[in-house]
Scaffold this motif. Sequence first.
Motif, PDB file in Angstrom:
ATOM      1  N   VAL A 101      -4.735  -0.738  -1.646  1.00 18.86           N
ATOM      2  CA  VAL A 101      -5.292  -1.693  -0.686  1.00 18.86           C
ATOM      3  C   VAL A 101      -6.779  -1.857  -0.991  1.00 18.86           C
ATOM      4  CG1 VAL A 101      -5.777  -2.158   1.746  1.00 18.86           C
ATOM      5  CG2 VAL A 101      -3.624  -1.032   1.087  1.00 18.86           C
ATOM      6  N   LEU A 102      -7.173  -3.076  -1.320  1.00 21.93           N
ATOM      7  CA  LEU A 102      -8.583  -3.371  -1.573  1.00 21.93           C
ATOM      8  C   LEU A 102      -9.273  -3.588  -0.234  1.00 21.93           C
ATOM      9  CD1 LEU A 102     -10.902  -4.020  -3.551  1.00 21.93           C
ATOM     10  CD2 LEU A 102     -10.105  -6.411  -3.542  1.00 21.93           C
ATOM     11  N   ALA A 103     -10.058  -2.608   0.192  1.00 18.02           N
ATOM     12  CA  ALA A 103     -10.674  -2.682   1.521  1.00 18.02           C
ATOM     13  C   ALA A 103     -11.753  -1.622   1.658  1.00 18.02           C
ATOM     14  CB  ALA A 103      -9.618  -2.485   2.610  1.00 18.02           C
ATOM     15  N   ASP A 104     -12.603  -1.830   2.650  1.00 14.12           N
ATOM     16  CA  ASP A 104     -13.605  -0.849   3.050  1.00 14.12           C
ATOM     17  C   ASP A 104     -12.945   0.094   4.055  1.00 14.12           C
ATOM     18  OD1 ASP A 104     -15.695   0.600   4.124  1.00 14.12           O
ATOM     19  OD2 ASP A 104     -16.978  -1.132   4.506  1.00 14.12           O
ATOM     20  N   ALA A 105     -12.902   1.373   3.757  1.00 14.64           N
ATOM     21  CA  ALA A 105     -12.231   2.337   4.637  1.00 14.64           C
ATOM     22  C   ALA A 105     -12.857   2.379   6.027  1.00 14.64           C
ATOM     23  CB  ALA A 105     -12.268   3.731   4.014  1.00 14.64           C
ATOM     24  N   MET A 106     -14.120   1.991   6.142  1.00 19.26           N
ATOM     25  CA  MET A 106     -14.780   1.983   7.446  1.00 19.26           C
ATOM     26  C   MET A 106     -14.319   0.824   8.322  1.00 19.26           C
ATOM     27  SD  MET A 106     -16.750   4.432   8.322  1.00 19.26           S
ATOM     28  CE  MET A 106     -17.617   3.601   9.645  1.00 19.26           C
ATOM     29  N   ARG A 107     -13.594  -0.124   7.715  1.00 18.94           N
ATOM     30  CA  ARG A 107     -13.138  -1.282   8.492  1.00 18.94           C
ATOM     31  C   ARG A 107     -11.612  -1.417   8.505  1.00 18.94           C
ATOM     32  NH1 ARG A 107     -18.033  -2.814   6.283  1.00 18.94           N
ATOM     33  NH2 ARG A 107     -19.484  -3.781   7.750  1.00 18.94           N
ATOM     34  N   VAL A 108     -10.931  -0.570   7.786  1.00 21.13           N
ATOM     35  CA  VAL A 108      -9.484  -0.703   7.674  1.00 21.13           C
ATOM     36  C   VAL A 108      -8.800  -0.392   9.007  1.00 21.13           C
ATOM     37  CG1 VAL A 108      -8.899   1.687   6.978  1.00 21.13           C
ATOM     38  CG2 VAL A 108      -7.580  -0.238   6.083  1.00 21.13           C
ATOM     39  N   GLN A 109      -7.719  -1.117   9.275  1.00 16.81           N
ATOM     40  CA  GLN A 109      -6.939  -0.906  10.495  1.00 16.81           C
ATOM     41  C   GLN A 109      -5.481  -0.698  10.113  1.00 16.81           C
ATOM     42  OE1 GLN A 109      -7.898  -4.503  12.696  1.00 16.81           O
ATOM     43  NE2 GLN A 109      -9.599  -3.476  13.719  1.00 16.81           N
ATOM     44  N   ALA A 110      -4.692  -0.237  11.068  1.00 13.78           N
ATOM     45  CA  ALA A 110      -3.289   0.078  10.794  1.00 13.78           C
ATOM     46  C   ALA A 110      -2.552  -1.115  10.204  1.00 13.78           C
ATOM     47  CB  ALA A 110      -2.608   0.565  12.069  1.00 13.78           C
ATOM     48  N   ALA A 111      -2.853  -2.313  10.693  1.00 17.67           N
ATOM     49  CA  ALA A 111      -2.156  -3.519  10.237  1.00 17.67           C
ATOM     50  C   ALA A 111      -2.468  -3.864   8.781  1.00 17.67           C
ATOM     51  CB  ALA A 111      -2.524  -4.698  11.133  1.00 17.67           C
ATOM     52  N   ASP A 112      -3.548  -3.291   8.235  1.00 14.81           N
ATOM     53  CA  ASP A 112      -3.926  -3.564   6.853  1.00 14.81           C
ATOM     54  C   ASP A 112      -3.118  -2.749   5.853  1.00 14.81           C
ATOM     55  OD1 ASP A 112      -5.979  -5.227   7.813  1.00 14.81           O
ATOM     56  OD2 ASP A 112      -7.359  -3.532   7.976  1.00 14.81           O
ATOM     57  N   LEU A 113      -2.408  -1.743   6.331  1.00 13.55           N
ATOM     58  CA  LEU A 113      -1.713  -0.819   5.445  1.00 13.55           C
ATOM     59  C   LEU A 113      -0.216  -1.128   5.400  1.00 13.55           C
ATOM     60  CD1 LEU A 113      -3.485   2.497   6.537  1.00 13.55           C
ATOM     61  CD2 LEU A 113      -4.206   0.808   4.821  1.00 13.55           C
ATOM     62  N   PRO A 114       0.410  -1.025   4.235  1.00 13.60           N
ATOM     63  CA  PRO A 114       1.825  -1.377   4.089  1.00 13.60           C
ATOM     64  C   PRO A 114       2.775  -0.367   4.709  1.00 13.60           C
ATOM     65  CG  PRO A 114       0.971  -0.521   2.029  1.00 13.60           C
ATOM     66  CD  PRO A 114      -0.209  -0.662   2.943  1.00 13.60           C
ATOM     67  N   VAL A 115       2.297   0.854   4.931  1.00 12.64           N
ATOM     68  CA  VAL A 115       3.113   1.900   5.524  1.00 12.64           C
ATOM     69  C   VAL A 115       2.191   2.836   6.293  1.00 12.64           C
ATOM     70  CG1 VAL A 115       2.995   3.280   3.413  1.00 12.64           C
ATOM     71  CG2 VAL A 115       4.838   3.704   5.051  1.00 12.64           C
ATOM     72  N   ALA A 116       2.678   3.407   7.387  1.00 11.61           N
ATOM     73  CA  ALA A 116       1.838   4.251   8.238  1.00 11.61           C
ATOM     74  C   ALA A 116       1.617   5.616   7.587  1.00 11.61           C
ATOM     75  CB  ALA A 116       2.477   4.421   9.614  1.00 11.61           C
ATOM     76  N   PRO A 117       0.369   5.993   7.325  1.00 13.66           N
ATOM     77  CA  PRO A 117       0.111   7.279   6.670  1.00 13.66           C
ATOM     78  C   PRO A 117       0.195   8.446   7.652  1.00 13.66           C
ATOM     79  CG  PRO A 117      -1.954   6.162   7.087  1.00 13.66           C
ATOM     80  CD  PRO A 117      -0.880   5.224   7.530  1.00 13.66           C
ATOM     81  N   THR A 118       0.600   9.591   7.126  1.00 12.06           N
ATOM     82  CA  THR A 118       0.688  10.808   7.951  1.00 12.06           C
ATOM     83  C   THR A 118      -0.371  11.834   7.580  1.00 12.06           C
ATOM     84  OG1 THR A 118       2.278  11.809   6.413  1.00 12.06           O
ATOM     85  CG2 THR A 118       3.171  10.518   8.236  1.00 12.06           C
ATOM     86  N   ALA A 119      -0.952  11.717   6.390  1.00 10.55           N
ATOM     87  CA  ALA A 119      -1.933  12.701   5.921  1.00 10.55           C
ATOM     88  C   ALA A 119      -3.061  12.008   5.174  1.00 10.55           C
ATOM     89  CB  ALA A 119      -1.264  13.727   5.013  1.00 10.55           C
TER      90      ALA A 119
END
Length: 278
Positions: A101-119
Motif C-alpha cells: 500500500v503506497l501511503a503515509d502510515a501517519m494517515r492510513v486508515q482501516a479502509a485503506d488496507l486490503p485486509v485487517a492486520p492483527t500484528a
Amino acid sequence: MLLGPADVRRLAAELDIRPTKKLGQNFVHDPNTVRRIVTVAELTPDDVVLEVGPGLGSLTLALLPACRALVAVEIDPVLAARLPRTALERAPELADRLHVVLADAMRVQAADLPVAPTALVANLPYNVAVPVVLHLMAELPSLTKGLVMVQAEVADRMAAGPGSKVYGVPSVKLAWYADARRAGPVPRSVFWPVPNVDSALVAFKRRPELMSTVDRRALFTLVDAAFAQRRKTMRAALSGWAGSAVEAERRLVAAGVDPGIRGEQLSVEDFARIAATV
C-alpha cells in the motif's frame, strides 16, 4: 531468500536510492537480525502482519513465511513499486501473501488496507516511531500485538513504568492501548547506512479492557497536561485542565489520587480514574 549487505546495496543502486534522514531510512542488511525479529514477534500462521516502511524488503522477506498475509505500507513510490518484484524473485511461492500500500502510515486508515492486520512488525523511522504506533493502534482495532524496532531511548520511554526517569507521555499513551516491554537491543552494525544512535525492540499486546473505561481523547488531553511541566504537582499541573487548582484538587481526590504527587508517579489506570471524574 533473505537479503544480505551486497543485495541491499545492489537494490539501492538499481533504484538510485540514497537513504535519507528526512524519511529516517536505515535499511537492515543482516539476515540474522530479521530472523530474530520474526521469532520475537511470536507470529502465528493465521496472523496478518502490518509492516510500516518495508524499504528494500529485508524484513518483509523474513516475515512472509511466518504469516497468512503481509500488508506493507510504504511512503516512497519507488520502493513500493519494487517490493512485489523482490518478493517474486526471492520467494515466488509466498509472493501472493504480500500486499503493498503506497501511503503515509501517519494517515492510513482501516479502509485503506486490503485486509485487517492483527500484528504490527516494523523497523520504524526514529523521528515518527511513537506517533505512528499510537495512530495505528487507534485506527486499526484489529491490531492485537506488535514488535517494533526503534531508537533505544524511544524504546525505553515506550516501555517505561511509573516512577522511571524516562516515564512520560509516550509511556502512558501506549499503556492505554497495550502492555509494552523492551524486547532486546539491536546493534548499529546491522543497518545501512550505520545510524549514530542505538536501536532496540519493543513488544506490546493490546489491553482492550482499559480502553472501554474512558474516552481516549479526554485521557490523552489529561496526560499532556500532567507532563507539560514535570516538576509540578498534579494539583498545579492540572489547574488549567480542570479550570482551577481547587477544581483540580477536587477531581484528584475524587479519583483517589494524592494532589501533591507528580505525574511520573501515576499509572495509566490512575489517569483513567482522573479523566473519568466530573
